[in-house]
Design a protein around this motif. Structure first.
Motif, PDB file in Angstrom:
ATOM      1  N   ILE A  51       0.828  -1.201   0.000  1.00 29.58           N
ATOM      2  CA  ILE A  51       0.000   0.000   0.000  1.00 29.58           C
ATOM      3  C   ILE A  51       0.867   1.256   0.000  1.00 29.58           C
ATOM      4  N   ASP A  52       2.101   1.153   0.531  1.00 30.35           N
ATOM      5  CA  ASP A  52       3.006   2.306   0.528  1.00 30.35           C
ATOM      6  C   ASP A  52       3.409   2.707  -0.880  1.00 30.35           C
ATOM      7  N   ASP A  53       3.325   1.790  -1.806  1.00 29.77           N
ATOM      8  CA  ASP A  53       3.602   2.099  -3.210  1.00 29.77           C
ATOM      9  C   ASP A  53       2.309   2.294  -4.001  1.00 29.77           C
ATOM     10  N   ASP A  54       1.288   1.498  -3.675  1.00 31.16           N
ATOM     11  CA  ASP A  54       0.030   1.572  -4.416  1.00 31.16           C
ATOM     12  C   ASP A  54      -0.642   2.941  -4.279  1.00 31.16           C
ATOM     13  N   LEU A  55      -0.711   3.459  -3.053  1.00 33.23           N
ATOM     14  CA  LEU A  55      -1.466   4.694  -2.838  1.00 33.23           C
ATOM     15  C   LEU A  55      -0.808   5.905  -3.515  1.00 33.23           C
ATOM     16  N   PRO A  56       0.516   6.092  -3.378  1.00 38.26           N
ATOM     17  CA  PRO A  56       1.135   7.187  -4.132  1.00 38.26           C
ATOM     18  C   PRO A  56       0.972   7.028  -5.642  1.00 38.26           C
ATOM     19  N   ALA A  57       1.065   5.777  -6.128  1.00 43.16           N
ATOM     20  CA  ALA A  57       0.900   5.552  -7.568  1.00 43.16           C
ATOM     21  C   ALA A  57      -0.510   5.922  -8.010  1.00 43.16           C
ATOM     22  N   LEU A  58      -1.488   5.566  -7.181  1.00 44.53           N
ATOM     23  CA  LEU A  58      -2.868   5.910  -7.488  1.00 44.53           C
ATOM     24  C   LEU A  58      -3.048   7.425  -7.506  1.00 44.53           C
ATOM     25  N   ALA A  59      -2.475   8.107  -6.525  1.00 45.62           N
ATOM     26  CA  ALA A  59      -2.591   9.561  -6.451  1.00 45.62           C
ATOM     27  C   ALA A  59      -1.881  10.236  -7.622  1.00 45.62           C
ATOM     28  N   ARG A  60      -0.710   9.736  -7.985  1.00 47.48           N
ATOM     29  CA  ARG A  60       0.017  10.316  -9.118  1.00 47.48           C
ATOM     30  C   ARG A  60      -0.756  10.105 -10.419  1.00 47.48           C
ATOM     31  N   LYS A 118     -11.525   8.502  -0.515  1.00 45.07           N
ATOM     32  CA  LYS A 118     -12.068   9.863  -0.525  1.00 45.07           C
ATOM     33  C   LYS A 118     -11.079  10.842   0.095  1.00 45.07           C
ATOM     34  N   ALA A 119     -10.437  10.417   1.173  1.00 48.05           N
ATOM     35  CA  ALA A 119      -9.444  11.276   1.823  1.00 48.05           C
ATOM     36  C   ALA A 119      -8.230  11.492   0.922  1.00 48.05           C
ATOM     37  N   LEU A 120      -7.914  10.506   0.107  1.00 42.14           N
ATOM     38  CA  LEU A 120      -6.791  10.622  -0.816  1.00 42.14           C
ATOM     39  C   LEU A 120      -7.079  11.623  -1.934  1.00 42.14           C
ATOM     40  N   VAL A 121      -8.253  11.511  -2.531  1.00 40.14           N
ATOM     41  CA  VAL A 121      -8.537  12.332  -3.718  1.00 40.14           C
ATOM     42  C   VAL A 121      -9.022  13.739  -3.371  1.00 40.14           C
ATOM     43  N   ALA A 122      -9.586  13.929  -2.187  1.00 39.87           N
ATOM     44  CA  ALA A 122     -10.187  15.223  -1.845  1.00 39.87           C
ATOM     45  C   ALA A 122      -9.217  16.396  -1.972  1.00 39.87           C
ATOM     46  N   PRO A 123      -8.006  16.324  -1.403  1.00 34.30           N
ATOM     47  CA  PRO A 123      -7.120  17.485  -1.520  1.00 34.30           C
ATOM     48  C   PRO A 123      -6.680  17.766  -2.950  1.00 34.30           C
ATOM     49  N   ASP A 162       3.395  15.743  -8.759  1.00 34.16           N
ATOM     50  CA  ASP A 162       3.701  14.523  -8.011  1.00 34.16           C
ATOM     51  C   ASP A 162       3.853  14.796  -6.514  1.00 34.16           C
ATOM     52  N   ARG A 163       4.366  15.957  -6.161  1.00 35.05           N
ATOM     53  CA  ARG A 163       4.487  16.291  -4.736  1.00 35.05           C
ATOM     54  C   ARG A 163       3.108  16.373  -4.089  1.00 35.05           C
ATOM     55  N   THR A 164       2.165  16.961  -4.803  1.00 37.33           N
ATOM     56  CA  THR A 164       0.786  17.023  -4.306  1.00 37.33           C
ATOM     57  C   THR A 164       0.257  15.622  -4.073  1.00 37.33           C
ATOM     58  N   ALA A 165       0.490  14.745  -5.039  1.00 39.58           N
ATOM     59  CA  ALA A 165       0.011  13.365  -4.951  1.00 39.58           C
ATOM     60  C   ALA A 165       0.657  12.633  -3.785  1.00 39.58           C
ATOM     61  N   ASP A 166       1.959  12.749  -3.646  1.00 35.44           N
ATOM     62  CA  ASP A 166       2.669  12.036  -2.584  1.00 35.44           C
ATOM     63  C   ASP A 166       2.247  12.537  -1.202  1.00 35.44           C
ATOM     64  N   ARG A 167       2.010  13.840  -1.099  1.00 34.20           N
ATOM     65  CA  ARG A 167       1.579  14.396   0.186  1.00 34.20           C
ATOM     66  C   ARG A 167       0.173  13.886   0.536  1.00 34.20           C
ATOM     67  N   ALA A 168      -0.716  13.858  -0.442  1.00 29.75           N
ATOM     68  CA  ALA A 168      -2.080  13.367  -0.203  1.00 29.75           C
ATOM     69  C   ALA A 168      -2.050  11.902   0.219  1.00 29.75           C
ATOM     70  N   ALA A 169      -1.191  11.102  -0.421  1.00 28.99           N
ATOM     71  CA  ALA A 169      -1.089   9.683  -0.075  1.00 28.99           C
ATOM     72  C   ALA A 169      -0.532   9.507   1.330  1.00 28.99           C
ATOM     73  N   ALA A 170       0.471  10.294   1.688  1.00 26.31           N
ATOM     74  CA  ALA A 170       1.079  10.179   3.019  1.00 26.31           C
ATOM     75  C   ALA A 170       0.076  10.534   4.115  1.00 26.31           C
ATOM     76  N   VAL A 171      -0.686  11.595   3.896  1.00 24.83           N
ATOM     77  CA  VAL A 171      -1.681  12.008   4.897  1.00 24.83           C
ATOM     78  C   VAL A 171      -2.765  10.941   5.039  1.00 24.83           C
ATOM     79  N   ALA A 172      -3.251  10.425   3.904  1.00 28.37           N
ATOM     80  CA  ALA A 172      -4.306   9.412   3.946  1.00 28.37           C
ATOM     81  C   ALA A 172      -3.824   8.143   4.639  1.00 28.37           C
ATOM     82  N   LEU A 173      -2.592   7.726   4.357  1.00 28.91           N
ATOM     83  CA  LEU A 173      -2.046   6.524   4.992  1.00 28.91           C
ATOM     84  C   LEU A 173      -1.840   6.714   6.488  1.00 28.91           C
ATOM     85  N   THR A 174      -1.364   7.879   6.871  1.00 31.53           N
ATOM     86  CA  THR A 174      -1.164   8.153   8.299  1.00 31.53           C
ATOM     87  C   THR A 174      -2.489   8.088   9.045  1.00 31.53           C
TER      88      THR A 174
END
Length: 201
Positions: A79-88, A155-160, A174-186
């Motif tokens: 999931i640490d790779d899947d979620l950022p990839a999805l956001a990107r 929803k938390a991932l895509v909202a921002p 990509d920075r926006t995507a990675d930040r959204a993924a990190a917040v959602a995972l946390t």
């Protein structure tokens, strides 16, 4: 492009759906008409109406196909790779012509402006549904708490990302995507997306 060059069946359908996405991206939902799509495609409007009886049915099919084709769902095994990839992938797509077409039908316009019907809104719900498997797999692997609600996490991932593009008009990358993924995972690992145990109607 004319009707003769398109032929029949799948070619006509593909051309009409592509023209629908282009019209939405260029002119928005309020100005969208089947007549303009037919003109852009080079077919008679009755050809379009025969398959899609109203504009929202046409828009919903065009956007659904575009989303399914252009937004692949990652499966890296983590999931640490899947979620950022999805956001990107979302960032790349939402800044494309197809993504702009989706933004054109989001109900963010002024009061009194035409708003999408349920078939069009279904596209957004379906997009969330398609993105659930990576979260479900992560729960099964023990990477996320067992009662994590996949839909709430997505929803938390895509909202921002949507907020920056559709509301504040900011650039996303990509920075926006990675930040959204990190917040959602946390948040997910903290148990903030636990499913509601109460029965649903």
């Amino acid at each position: 492009m004319n009707a003769a060059s398109l032929g029949r069946g799948p070619k006509v359908r593909a051309a009409v759906l592509a023209a629908t996405v282009a019209e939405l991206g260029e002119h928005g939902y309020a100005a969208f008409t089947i007549e303009n799509v037919a003109r852009r495609t080079g077919v008679h409007k009755t050809t379009v109406y025969r398959r899609w009886p109203d504009r929202d049915t046409l828009i919903a099919e065009a956007l659904s196909e575009s989303v399914a084709t252009e937004l692949p769902i990652p499966d890296t095994g983590s999931i640490d790779d899947d979620l950022p990839a999805l956001a990107r992938g979302l960032v790349e797509w939402i800044t494309s012509p197809a993504g702009r077409a989706v933004l054109a039908v989001m109900p963010t316009g002024p009061t009194g402006a035409p708003t999408p019907s349920d078939p069009v809104r279904h596209v957004f719900r379906d997009r969330i549904r398609r993105a659930l498997p990576p979260v479900a797999r992560a729960v099964a692997r023990g990477e996320l708490p067992p009662h994590t609600d996949p839909a709430e996490l997505i929803k938390a991932l895509v909202a921002p990302i949507y907020l920056r593009v559709a509301i504040t008009g900011e650039k996303v990358d990509d920075r926006t995507a990675d930040r959204a993924a990190a917040v959602a995972l946390t948040a997910a690992r903290a148990g903030l997306f636990a499913e509601d145990p109460s029965p649903r109607p």
